[in-house]
Design an enzyme around this catalytic site. Sequence first.
Site, PDB file in Angstrom:
ATOM      1  N   ASP A  21      -0.724   5.117   2.912  1.00  0.00           N
ATOM      2  CA  ASP A  21      -0.533   6.417   2.252  1.00  0.00           C
ATOM      3  C   ASP A  21      -0.672   6.351   0.741  1.00  0.00           C
ATOM      4  OD1 ASP A  21       1.830   4.885   2.175  1.00  0.00           O
ATOM      5  OD2 ASP A  21       3.142   6.640   2.260  1.00  0.00           O
ATOM      6  N   HIS A  77       0.783  -1.241   0.000  1.00  0.00           N
ATOM      7  CA  HIS A  77       0.000   0.000   0.000  1.00  0.00           C
ATOM      8  C   HIS A  77       0.811   1.287   0.000  1.00  0.00           C
ATOM      9  CE1 HIS A  77      -0.101  -0.065   4.741  1.00  0.00           C
ATOM     10  NE2 HIS A  77       1.090  -0.390   4.250  1.00  0.00           N
ATOM     11  N   HIS A  78       2.150   1.194   0.047  1.00  0.00           N
ATOM     12  CA  HIS A  78       2.947   2.424   0.098  1.00  0.00           C
ATOM     13  C   HIS A  78       3.374   2.936  -1.274  1.00  0.00           C
ATOM     14  CE1 HIS A  78       3.125   2.364   4.403  1.00  0.00           C
ATOM     15  NE2 HIS A  78       3.807   1.232   4.454  1.00  0.00           N
ATOM     16  N   ALA A  79       3.371   2.092  -2.299  1.00  0.00           N
ATOM     17  CA  ALA A  79       3.832   2.530  -3.610  1.00  0.00           C
ATOM     18  C   ALA A  79       2.990   3.699  -4.118  1.00  0.00           C
ATOM     19  CB  ALA A  79       3.783   1.375  -4.602  1.00  0.00           C
TER      20      ALA A  79
END
Length: 390
Positions: free
Chosen positions: A173, A131-133
């Site tokens: 994010d 989920h951070h990419a």
Amino acid sequence: MSGRAQLMWDEAVTGYDFGPDHPMDPVRLALTRRLVDAFGLDREVEVVSAKPAGDSTLRLVHREDYIEAVKAASVDPRSADGAYGLGTMDDPAFAGMHEVSALIAGQSVGAAEAVWRGEALHAVNFAGGLHHAMPGGASGFCIYNDASLAIARLLELGAERVVYVDVDVHHGDGVQAAFWEDPRVLTVSLHEHPRTLFPQTGWPEETGAASAEGSAVNVALPAGTGDAGWLRAFHSVVPELVAGFRPQVLVTQHGADTHFEDPLAHLAVSLDAQRAVQVACHELAHEYAEGRWVALGGGGYAVVDVVPRSWTHLVAVAAGREIAPETVVPEGWRQEVFARTRQLAPARMTDGRWPVSWKGWESGYDPADRLDQAVLAARRAVFPLRGLLA
């Protein structure tokens, strides 16, 4: 619509390997898959290998120049461009990086397609949840954001309302950024407070762009939060928001790094509480999204003691064959764990904290309590924007 769950799996996803000293050891995926099989869950789900996400799918979220940078680093890791977050300590470049990252993304996209088209009621990709990419860069062990790609594919197929719930210890994010301006997607993240943990975002004041105000929800939990507080926060925020939004699909991310044994964070949540939230997400999908549920993995760096058990519970919940917490872990799996890691495997599917309990928000709150302050901050920031009482 089929009532059967799908488990998205291709053995090649274990090639998502940043090297022997990196916390994201792909053995956690292999051991989860073996534990799922050891419990006979293969007979309860349809195991499906979806094709890798192609460039046109990746471009639903990611910039073309970034995709090309990943491809170049995949061919020659020494050429990795740090301007794209590649070749860093968090995201070292490795040969074949593009191919395996696209494969993981393809499993999540395939899960979304199967659920939307009625080929499955639930679909799980525990290799996903990266989920951070960001659209233009790698971040936090994540190359392509499979969660965002799955949601973007749902929108492309005609979905008008999607709720994304992220209970990883780190703020979701990248997914929030991807849909910051899109009122069709409600992103809800419960995570350790940004003051004490990467990526230092996910403040309650982050509520979406002017065009989608109230579409981002952030519950920033104090370090040290345990089962009762974590479950209180979840149940004090998520169900009301889901009920108000009435999603057509629920997408959830189940990073196991909230656990008290995780080496990279500071929450104190048990496997039993993680299982309770999985069950709650399943129930929310049935209550508000006609059962359509896409469930993803995420972080989790206690790769023997925690991750395989947590995500095996997730598969079992999706399959409609929940594993009782007190169940003994199959001996054959424990032997395989020792053979592969030289670590002793846990003996049962519980941390001994079942049944877990918490107090609902309706019982009142303590304004001096740090957990209640976190919940209240999230409610006050977003609930009025969604027509709900804070």
